[in-house]
Design a protein around this motif. Structure first.
Motif, short mmCIF file in Angstrom:
data_model
loop_
_atom_site.label_atom_id
_atom_site.label_comp_id
_atom_site.label_asym_id
_atom_site.label_seq_id
_atom_site.Cartn_x
_atom_site.Cartn_y
_atom_site.Cartn_z
N LEU A 507 0.85 -1.19 0.00
CA LEU A 507 0.00 0.00 0.00
C LEU A 507 0.88 1.24 0.00
N PRO A 508 0.86 2.06 -1.06
CA PRO A 508 1.77 3.21 -1.13
C PRO A 508 1.38 4.36 -0.22
N LEU A 509 0.09 4.55 0.01
CA LEU A 509 -0.33 5.68 0.85
C LEU A 509 -1.72 5.41 1.41
N VAL A 510 -2.04 6.12 2.48
CA VAL A 510 -3.39 6.10 3.05
C VAL A 510 -3.74 7.52 3.47
N VAL A 511 -5.01 7.82 3.42
CA VAL A 511 -5.52 9.11 3.88
C VAL A 511 -6.17 8.90 5.23
N VAL A 512 -5.70 9.62 6.25
CA VAL A 512 -6.13 9.38 7.63
C VAL A 512 -6.74 10.66 8.20
N PRO A 513 -8.02 10.61 8.54
CA PRO A 513 -8.60 11.77 9.22
C PRO A 513 -8.07 11.88 10.64
N LEU A 582 1.38 12.46 -9.86
CA LEU A 582 0.00 12.66 -10.30
C LEU A 582 -0.78 11.35 -10.23
N LEU A 583 -0.13 10.24 -10.59
CA LEU A 583 -0.78 8.94 -10.51
C LEU A 583 -1.13 8.60 -9.06
N LEU A 584 -0.20 8.89 -8.13
CA LEU A 584 -0.46 8.63 -6.72
C LEU A 584 -1.58 9.52 -6.18
N LYS A 585 -1.59 10.77 -6.63
CA LYS A 585 -2.64 11.69 -6.18
C LYS A 585 -4.01 11.20 -6.67
N SER A 586 -4.07 10.74 -7.91
CA SER A 586 -5.32 10.21 -8.44
C SER A 586 -5.77 9.01 -7.62
N MET A 587 -4.80 8.19 -7.23
CA MET A 587 -5.10 7.03 -6.39
C MET A 587 -5.65 7.48 -5.03
N LYS A 588 -5.07 8.51 -4.46
CA LYS A 588 -5.52 9.05 -3.18
C LYS A 588 -6.97 9.51 -3.26
N ILE A 589 -7.29 10.22 -4.34
CA ILE A 589 -8.66 10.74 -4.51
C ILE A 589 -9.66 9.60 -4.65
N ILE A 590 -9.30 8.58 -5.41
CA ILE A 590 -10.20 7.44 -5.59
C ILE A 590 -10.42 6.73 -4.25
N MET A 591 -9.37 6.62 -3.47
CA MET A 591 -9.47 5.94 -2.18
C MET A 591 -10.40 6.69 -1.21
N THR A 592 -10.50 8.01 -1.36
CA THR A 592 -11.28 8.81 -0.41
C THR A 592 -12.58 9.30 -1.01
N ALA A 593 -12.96 8.82 -2.20
CA ALA A 593 -14.18 9.29 -2.87
C ALA A 593 -15.40 8.98 -2.01
N ASN A 600 -16.58 14.43 -5.76
CA ASN A 600 -16.95 13.82 -7.03
C ASN A 600 -16.32 14.55 -8.21
N VAL A 601 -16.23 15.91 -8.09
CA VAL A 601 -15.54 16.68 -9.14
C VAL A 601 -14.08 16.24 -9.21
N ASN A 602 -13.42 16.13 -8.04
CA ASN A 602 -12.03 15.69 -7.99
C ASN A 602 -11.88 14.26 -8.52
N LEU A 603 -12.88 13.43 -8.23
CA LEU A 603 -12.84 12.05 -8.69
C LEU A 603 -12.85 11.98 -10.21
N LEU A 607 -9.82 10.38 -12.44
CA LEU A 607 -10.00 9.32 -13.44
C LEU A 607 -9.50 9.75 -14.81
N SER A 608 -9.75 11.02 -15.13
CA SER A 608 -9.26 11.57 -16.40
C SER A 608 -7.74 11.59 -16.44
N ASP A 609 -7.12 11.98 -15.30
CA ASP A 609 -5.65 12.02 -15.23
C ASP A 609 -5.05 10.64 -15.43
N ILE A 610 -5.69 9.62 -14.84
CA ILE A 610 -5.18 8.25 -14.99
C ILE A 610 -5.25 7.83 -16.46
N SER A 611 -6.33 8.17 -17.12
CA SER A 611 -6.46 7.82 -18.55
C SER A 611 -5.36 8.47 -19.38
#
Length: 619
Positions: A507-513, A582-593, A600-603, A607-611
């Motif tokens: 697991l490369p990263l986690v978002v923790v409140p 950027l790939l990791l950031k996209s992963m972070k956003i998907i994990m916290t969607a 949802n806008v960020n999501l 997804l567009s960035d990953i493509s």
């Protein structure tokens, strides 16, 4: 008001009179929760008259109370085969407020447990229901004479000889008020009195019914030898009569173990009789379906006395019978004196012992109880060490792998992990990856139960989402300022970046409140002033002052992960890692969607960035 001249002292003494009009208002509107309770008082008078005759009259007689109605004439008659009244007693007891023969008789006789009345107000209750009251009575002392008392307001009355009743006893004839004419109905009376009079010893008949409404003997009064299976069925059948909402699973007789195992039985145990039961039906842990009916000297006094049951027993019902509990003047509730609290404690003790007996001797019922009331029992275990010992290895904990026993939450390092949020967050992702169950601490009583369990069993409880809990899970590392800034600028949006080692390495990263920081910011905001009282807010802000100000969200990047390790080395070498970040950031956003519109806008952007990254990687 009558004036009496005291010749000896020369002082004028005033004897207070009684305004019966005002007293009747108290009786009808304030003393009873419902005027129908007045009917119970009249049945009680008939019952006490029978007990009196049994004490005073040496002649044998057949005891009974009969209630008959005439719907056309709107009359209700309560007849008893009791002691009856002489003409002198009519004047002394029926016409004098607060003077009752029952109280006098109780004072004169040690063996008077069957007597119910206390305050001398019972007969006045007839005028709550009736526009006219007649009492036709023949005393055992003057068995050839019958007298008729008549009154419309209890203040003015006549008392004359009348046609002989034919036998000793009393008829109370009520010409019902228009408001209570529905009482001239046998079906209605049967419904009311079978509830109030279920435990009276004297048989009560309605109309021409040959079966008394109180014919069934309560289980604790059974004296003949009976097979345990039959006794169990009798107890369940009795419980079903009083449990109006749920099917009883099994029953707990009061003080069952004390009667067989103890040489010294307390005053409460000698006095109190009854039956408790455990309801079927699954509830959330905070549900309170306690119900307890209290009978004092055989008459129902309070059918909502749930406060005598422990607060943790939200799944319990019961019926108890006492000679010594003290009623209030309305005889609908109990006085909360010292004896009341002794009874409350004794019921709790009997219930705890009863649960232990069920666990030992009724395994099938015990399994049903654990299934139906797991959450309630989880909280109950915290209220008494005996309950905790009984339940600690039996109740289940809600977790990421469903409801499981505590033993399944322990990992190889003798640690138990619990997540505090009801929302699936980083904890859920991490532990699903590691295939380690994590308890859901937001559920009722889970956290305090696990704390006690861990303490008693020398385990470490890690409460994820708190600063202290996260320290067990994340081993922080330091990076130089330049590398940290590159990673923070690329990965974070108003979040704090923290470099640490943690499992799993994949697991490369986690978002923790940071829930402490969230609480601090929420309580110190201007909006809190509008929603929370100033006194309460001052108290909680004293707590939040101790929490340092920091971002509500933290992004932990895992230096043990090969991808993160590669990016850190590339940054230190001055290489361009923007696509990787950027790939990791996209992963972070998907994990916290979530359902939040901004997320949802960020999501969509993520997804567009990953493509785009996939396309450029193949160029």
């Amino acid at each position: 008001m009558q004036i009496i001249d005291n010749e000896e002292s020369g002082i004028e003494i005033n004897e207070a009179g009684v305004d019966l009009g005002g007293l009747m208002t108290v009786l009808s509107k304030h003393l009873y929760s419902t005027p129908v309770v007045a009917l119970r008082e009249l049945v009680q008078n008939g019952h006490d008259s029978i007990v009196r005759r049994r004490i005073e009259d040496s002649n044998a007689f057949e005891s009974s109370i009969k209630i008959t109605v005439d719907s056309k004439m709107k009359t209700l008659t309560i007849s008893d085969s009791g002691a009856g009244l002489t003409l002198e007693e009519i004047h002394q007891y029926l016409a004098t407020v607060g003077v009752g023969y029952t109280r006098t008789l109780r004072a004169q006789n040690e063996d008077s447990d069957g007597l119910i009345g206390m305050f001398g107000l019972g007969f006045l209750s007839a005028f709550v229901l009736a526009s006219k009251v007649q009492v036709r009575t023949c005393s055992y002392q003057t068995p050839n004479l019958t007298h008729l008392y008549q009154s419309r307001n209890a203040q003015n009355y006549t008392a004359l000889l009348c046609e002989h009743r034919g036998e000793v006893g009393t008829d109370v004839i009520l010409t019902l008020n228009e408001n209570y004419k529905e009482l001239a109905n046998e079906q209605r009376l049967n419904h009311l009195l079978s509830h109030y009079c279920a435990l009276l010893h004297e048989p009560i008949f309605i109309g021409h019914n040959e079966l008394a409404i109180n014919h069934e003997v309560p289980p604790w009064r059974i004296t003949e030898e009976i097979h345990p299976i039959q006794l169990h069925k009798r107890r369940l059948s009795f419980a079903k009569q009083f449990e109006s909402h749920f099917e009883p699973i099994t029953t707990i007789p009061l003080f069952e173990r004390a009667k067989t195992n103890s040489n010294e039985i307390s005053v409460v145990e000698k006095d109190l009789k009854g039956l408790l039961w455990i309801q079927d039906g699954a509830f959330y842990g905070t549900s309170d379906n306690r119900n307890l009916a209290v009978f004092v000297r055989g008459m129902l006094l309070d059918d909502d006395a749930k406060d005598l049951l422990p607060t943790w027993a939200g799944f319990m019902g019961g019926v108890i019978e006492s000679q010594k509990l003290t009623p209030t003047a309305s005889r609908e509730t109990l006085q909360k004196d010292n004896y009341y609290y002794e009874v409350k404690h004794a019921i709790s003790e009997s219930l705890i012992e009863g649960l232990a007996e069920i666990a030992k001797k009724q395994p099938e019922a015990w399994r049903r109880i654990l299934t139906r009331h797991n959450e309630a029992l989880l909280a109950a275990a915290l209220c008494d060490d005996r309950l905790f010992n009984l339940l600690q290895d039996k109740v289940k904990i809600p977790s990421s792998e469903g409801d499981i026993l505590v033993s399944r939450l322990i990992n190889k390092e003798r640690k138990i992990h619990v997540m505090l949020s009801e929302e699936a967050g980083f904890e859920d992702m991490i532990f699903r990856t590691l295939k380690i169950p994590v308890a859901y601490g937001h559920r009722y009583a889970v956290i305090p139960f696990l704390r006690k369990w861990a303490q008693l069993n020398n385990l470490v409880l890690i409460e994820l989402g708190t600063e202290k809990g996260n320290q067990h899970f994340f081993t922080k590392e330091e990076l130089d300022e330049v590398t940290t800034k590159v990673l923070s600028d690329g990965l974070c949006d108003n979040e704090q970046l923290i470099v640490a080692k943690f499992l799993p390495q994949e697991l490369p990263l986690v978002v923790v409140p940071d829930r402490e920081a969230i609480l601090k910011n929420r309580l110190e905001s201007d909006e809190a002033d509008k929603r929370i009282s100033s006194a309460a807010l001052d108290l909680v802000r004293q707590f939040t002052k101790k929490i340092e100000t920091r971002p509500e969200i933290r992004v932990f990047i895992n230096s043990s992960n090969p991808a993160i390790d590669f990016i850190i080395h590339q940054v230190k070498m001055g290489k361009d890692v923007s696509k990787s970040i950027l790939l990791l950031k996209s992963m972070k956003i998907i994990m916290t969607a979530s359902g939040d519109s901004q997320v949802n806008v960020n999501l969509s952007q993520a997804l567009s960035d990953i493509s785009q990254l996939v396309i450029t990687m193949n160029d």
